[in-house]
Design a protein around this motif. Sequence first.
Motif, PDB file in Angstrom:
ATOM      1  N   GLN A  81      -1.866 -11.050   4.332  1.00 41.09           N
ATOM      2  CA  GLN A  81      -2.582  -9.894   3.811  1.00 41.09           C
ATOM      3  C   GLN A  81      -1.583  -8.858   3.308  1.00 41.09           C
ATOM      4  O   GLN A  81      -0.390  -8.909   3.618  1.00 41.09           O
ATOM      5  CB  GLN A  81      -3.477  -9.289   4.889  1.00 41.09           C
ATOM      6  CG  GLN A  81      -2.741  -8.779   6.116  1.00 41.09           C
ATOM      7  CD  GLN A  81      -3.692  -8.342   7.219  1.00 41.09           C
ATOM      8  OE1 GLN A  81      -4.891  -8.631   7.181  1.00 41.09           O
ATOM      9  NE2 GLN A  81      -3.166  -7.634   8.204  1.00 41.09           N
ATOM     10  N   THR A  84       0.632  -2.479   3.766  1.00 42.21           N
ATOM     11  CA  THR A  84       0.667  -1.099   3.248  1.00 42.21           C
ATOM     12  C   THR A  84       1.701  -0.244   3.960  1.00 42.21           C
ATOM     13  O   THR A  84       1.932   0.891   3.556  1.00 42.21           O
ATOM     14  CB  THR A  84      -0.712  -0.436   3.404  1.00 42.21           C
ATOM     15  OG1 THR A  84      -1.000  -0.277   4.796  1.00 42.21           O
ATOM     16  CG2 THR A  84      -1.803  -1.275   2.750  1.00 42.21           C
ATOM     17  N   ASN A  86       1.373   1.337   6.466  1.00 40.97           N
ATOM     18  CA  ASN A  86       0.658   2.528   6.942  1.00 40.97           C
ATOM     19  C   ASN A  86       0.925   3.752   6.073  1.00 40.97           C
ATOM     20  O   ASN A  86       0.883   4.891   6.553  1.00 40.97           O
ATOM     21  CB  ASN A  86       1.024   2.824   8.405  1.00 40.97           C
ATOM     22  CG  ASN A  86       0.584   1.727   9.350  1.00 40.97           C
ATOM     23  OD1 ASN A  86      -0.510   1.194   9.225  1.00 40.97           O
ATOM     24  ND2 ASN A  86       1.453   1.366  10.285  1.00 40.97           N
ATOM     25  N   LYS A  91      -4.676   2.460   0.895  1.00 36.96           N
ATOM     26  CA  LYS A  91      -5.917   1.700   0.931  1.00 36.96           C
ATOM     27  C   LYS A  91      -7.014   2.356   0.093  1.00 36.96           C
ATOM     28  O   LYS A  91      -7.844   1.673  -0.506  1.00 36.96           O
ATOM     29  CB  LYS A  91      -6.397   1.544   2.381  1.00 36.96           C
ATOM     30  CG  LYS A  91      -5.513   0.624   3.218  1.00 36.96           C
ATOM     31  CD  LYS A  91      -6.081   0.453   4.615  1.00 36.96           C
ATOM     32  CE  LYS A  91      -5.222  -0.508   5.443  1.00 36.96           C
ATOM     33  NZ  LYS A  91      -5.754  -0.682   6.818  1.00 36.96           N
ATOM     34  N   GLU A  92      -7.016   3.673   0.051  1.00 34.08           N
ATOM     35  CA  GLU A  92      -8.077   4.382  -0.659  1.00 34.08           C
ATOM     36  C   GLU A  92      -7.842   4.482  -2.160  1.00 34.08           C
ATOM     37  O   GLU A  92      -8.799   4.518  -2.947  1.00 34.08           O
ATOM     38  CB  GLU A  92      -8.224   5.807  -0.099  1.00 34.08           C
ATOM     39  CG  GLU A  92      -8.619   5.893   1.369  1.00 34.08           C
ATOM     40  CD  GLU A  92      -7.438   5.714   2.321  1.00 34.08           C
ATOM     41  OE1 GLU A  92      -7.659   5.706   3.530  1.00 34.08           O
ATOM     42  OE2 GLU A  92      -6.284   5.579   1.838  1.00 34.08           O
ATOM     43  N   ASP A 102      -9.813  -9.063  -6.753  1.00 43.45           N
ATOM     44  CA  ASP A 102      -8.824  -8.018  -7.039  1.00 43.45           C
ATOM     45  C   ASP A 102      -8.451  -8.013  -8.517  1.00 43.45           C
ATOM     46  O   ASP A 102      -8.359  -6.954  -9.148  1.00 43.45           O
ATOM     47  CB  ASP A 102      -7.559  -8.240  -6.202  1.00 43.45           C
ATOM     48  CG  ASP A 102      -7.767  -7.982  -4.727  1.00 43.45           C
ATOM     49  OD1 ASP A 102      -8.726  -7.271  -4.381  1.00 43.45           O
ATOM     50  OD2 ASP A 102      -6.986  -8.504  -3.923  1.00 43.45           O
TER      51      ASP A 102
END
Length: 421
Positions: A81, A84, A86, A91-92, A102
């Motif tokens: 996966q 990111t 964190n 993600k947004e 995608d």
Amino acid sequence: MYDVQVVSPRNYFAFTPLLPSVTCGTVEQRNGEIQFWEADCLKIDAENNKIFCKANFDNNTVGSEEFSLEYDYLVVAVGAQVNTFNTPGVKENCHFLKDLEDAQRLRRTVIDCFEKAVLPDLTEEERRTNLHFVIVGGGPTGVEFAAELHDFLIEDLVNIYPTVKDLVKISVVQSGDHILNTFDERISSFAEQKFGRDGIEVQTGCRVVSVSDKEITMKMKPTGELCSIPHGLVLWSTGISTRPVVKDFMEQIGQGKRRILATNEWLRVKETENVYALGDCATIYQRKIMDDIVAIFEAADTDNSGTLTMEEFRAVVDDIIARYPQVETYLNNQHLGDLTDLLKDAMSEDKKEVDIEGFKKAIHLVDSQTTSLPATAQVAGQQGKYLAKCFNRKNQCTEHPEGPRRFAGPGGTRHFFAPFR
């Protein structure tokens, strides 16, 4: 004869290197017809040879959504996966490129950016912002998408939206010193030069610290300075992380402290007897030649003299190269024609022999070429073909497809299959 059952949340096969082409229409999406279980694998029960799954359907279907399947052999090929790290806002506000949905979403957004840019009453700065496409990550996916996007813009979209053709900009943001830094330096250099000619800006030494719906904030590694740039679209392609089902499996088999599932050189998961893994979800733990250096020496020393002659060493060279793929890589990188070249300098002038310490000194640098394979679909495809060949000939083995797990030595039994290369 094998009874093959495939569990996948999608009823089609996606070859990920072509996803950048789907975003720009170079390749159209097509679904193949195969029989399989359309479901997510939630858990692997290695002790009882069973996997637990949940059907990937809408909630209004009749009957239980969860089921289990038993297996004799399990091949884990679930990929990975997006990682990111964190980073706030990723993600947004970012697009990803891991599956067909995608790619389709990304293509629609690229076209929407142009539609927004030609709306009346926008300032030139607002138009530039809408047409600034930022790719975070200079690996294979990021570089391929940047190249495909450039062609899509130049060959198609600027003809449809000619009034804003001079306002389009593509930027690639890379935390390292070069893009494609896991590949040969010549490939990295060529890609950077090509991007320079095409007007694609490459910003290296930049670590993204946050992403909002309007701008991306980066920290410049050399100076520590923070800077922000506006964007119309951000593709996040910085790396991968392990999926939860694989993490749970790793805890069961004693690999919980590792970052990624480890297999041996024959793609069998370490600490298991009948589970194999390939692709981005796993990495090959290549055994080091120095771990077996004493056994190799003793097997080659047929007269038990405590030293090796060149003839004794030549008798085991083929076995060594077959068992340790890093040997061949080292010879190629050092432009050496033969493994015996490493031994010449270590041999005594008078007897033309080498003892165990000299042997270790001659060979010890070979393991420096032991590196992880890149997380690309090409590697996974080759691993799939290799593993299929192993299984097709498994009835010729008494234990595992890899056969005896020891150094063969002169007259001994070599591994039934060569390690994956």
